[in-house]
Design an enzyme around this catalytic site. Sequence first.
Site, mmCIF file in Angstrom:
data_model
loop_
_atom_site.group_PDB
_atom_site.id
_atom_site.type_symbol
_atom_site.label_atom_id
_atom_site.label_comp_id
_atom_site.label_asym_id
_atom_site.label_seq_id
_atom_site.Cartn_x
_atom_site.Cartn_y
_atom_site.Cartn_z
ATOM 1 N N LYS A 180 0.817 -1.217 0.000
ATOM 2 C CA LYS A 180 0.000 0.000 0.000
ATOM 3 C C LYS A 180 0.852 1.269 0.000
ATOM 4 O O LYS A 180 0.393 2.333 -0.380
ATOM 5 C CB LYS A 180 -0.984 -0.032 1.159
ATOM 6 C CG LYS A 180 -2.058 -1.103 0.920
ATOM 7 C CD LYS A 180 -3.129 -1.136 1.965
ATOM 8 C CE LYS A 180 -4.272 -2.052 1.562
ATOM 9 N NZ LYS A 180 -3.925 -3.498 1.635
HETATM 10 C C1 LIG Z 1 -4.581 -4.524 1.020
HETATM 11 C C2 LIG Z 1 -3.848 -5.810 0.956
HETATM 12 C C3 LIG Z 1 -4.217 -6.844 0.059
HETATM 13 C C4 LIG Z 1 -5.435 -6.744 -0.833
HETATM 14 O O1 LIG Z 1 -5.323 -5.813 -1.873
HETATM 15 P P1 LIG Z 1 -6.618 -5.291 -2.664
HETATM 16 O O2 LIG Z 1 -6.142 -4.210 -3.536
HETATM 17 O O3 LIG Z 1 -7.578 -4.819 -1.604
HETATM 18 O O4 LIG Z 1 -7.172 -6.454 -3.423
HETATM 19 C C5 LIG Z 1 -3.420 -7.977 0.017
HETATM 20 N N1 LIG Z 1 -2.357 -8.131 0.839
HETATM 21 C C6 LIG Z 1 -1.981 -7.178 1.714
HETATM 22 C C7 LIG Z 1 -0.797 -7.415 2.576
HETATM 23 C C8 LIG Z 1 -2.711 -5.983 1.804
HETATM 24 O O5 LIG Z 1 -2.327 -5.041 2.690
#
Ligand SMILES: *Cc1c(COP(=O)(O)O)cnc(C)c1O
Length: 469
Positions: A112
Amino acid sequence: MRYISTRGQAPALNFEDVLLAGLATDGGLYVPENLPRFTQEEIASWAGLPYHELAFRVMRPFVTGSIPDADFKKILEETYGVFSHNAVAPLRQLNGNEWVLELFHGPTLAFKDFALQLLGRLLDYVLEKRGERVVIVGATSGDTGSAAIEGCKHCENVDIFILHPHNRVSEVQRRQMTTLFGENIHNIAIEGNFDDCQEMVKASFADQSFLKGTRLVAVNSINWARIMAQIVYYFHAALQLGGPARSVSFSVPTGNFGDIFAGYLARNMGLPINQLIVATNRNDILHRFMSGNHYVKETLHATLSPSMDIMVSSNFERLLFDLHGRNGAAIAALMDSFRQGGGFSVEQERWTEARKLFDSLAVDDAQTCETIAEVYEQTGEVLDPHTAIGVKAARECRRSLDIPMVILGTAHPVKFPDAVEKAGVGRALELPVHLADLLERDERCTVLPNDLKAVQAFVSQHGNRGKPL
Ligand SMILES: *Cc1c(COP(=O)(O)O)cnc(C)c1O
């Protein structure tokens, strides 16, 4: 570039306004009116570029008209300069033609950061130019909150309020939020669960009168800028592995469908991608759709991969919009039936089209642990539980051993010690240097009751760098 709503009734916006928007006024999500498309020669000419320069080339068409090239370049250089690995998104080989794209070398150790480090800088740039301030109110079950705070902590024109469920996030995740201080940073622990937090955020978007005219900005993946930033690493990985001359496959640990939707866009922009695999945990609404054409809400299960614990995938609407020939009225009707009946199926040919685009698998906690143990045995690498789900799905769904398979490594295993321990991996994991003393740092956080009015009163009391709005 202009952006339109998936429900067809909201005005089109430019990049700057889409950055500052949450949902469109018709309840839809914004998508680019026309997706840029690159030729194979153009993509090939980017081989070997540093990450931030590649990012500039991939994202430039999306911000044209809002951010001058020189400014955008500078923002990108700063954004990806804070990552701790010089390659920003390095590939690590697990097996013959099988790779993990390590997206966890940012400040909060999850992918993120790629989007939220950029979002914070873009917000500050645009707000400075306009002479405006905004407030962010976001809910988190873990990764989003810390990445959003890290991304916005230096923003002059943003006050950020992150709600997390009191005593229900891991200690590492909590401390990654509560040990960051600044007069514009506000952590709120809600005496409730994650859904309660999210409901409060939604209600605050619906009625913003408590903000006294200050604008509320979204930091979850309904914000287009987050999706945009995630397109880049698909190009980056493919170029490392011989693309675009050779096509590459991706397996993506998926919750809200943001990350994999970025992969779908990369393919539509001209990147040769063979397979896109939707890897879910037990909360498998997407797998149930892909395998049986049922998009139906079920109860939420707490799993070892909490960042993928969702009942409904908000970005899926963006794919549905394309599957329905970008007919906003059709999407509005579909989403209406979902709201009323808790589910839908799409017409057969649209579902067949979706099946051509994506493969999928749901992986439970036991299989997640097995995969962590298996990979550790084979390679000595410790995977985080989300990445392990991606590896499992890649190994089950792979159609060709000749095509490189890239699993998105979405988080560093040190964030999820429970799963690693359950998997029986004996190796102790250490926090990276910049977080080595995390467990000794002071924390700052306000506990509030599960009450919308109390939360909104707190925001309006502190929304102007700690002072009342
Ligand atoms: C947010 C997240 C996901 C999922 O991603 P999306 O874009 O919501 O599908 C997967 N793994 C981790 C570690 C995350 O923080």
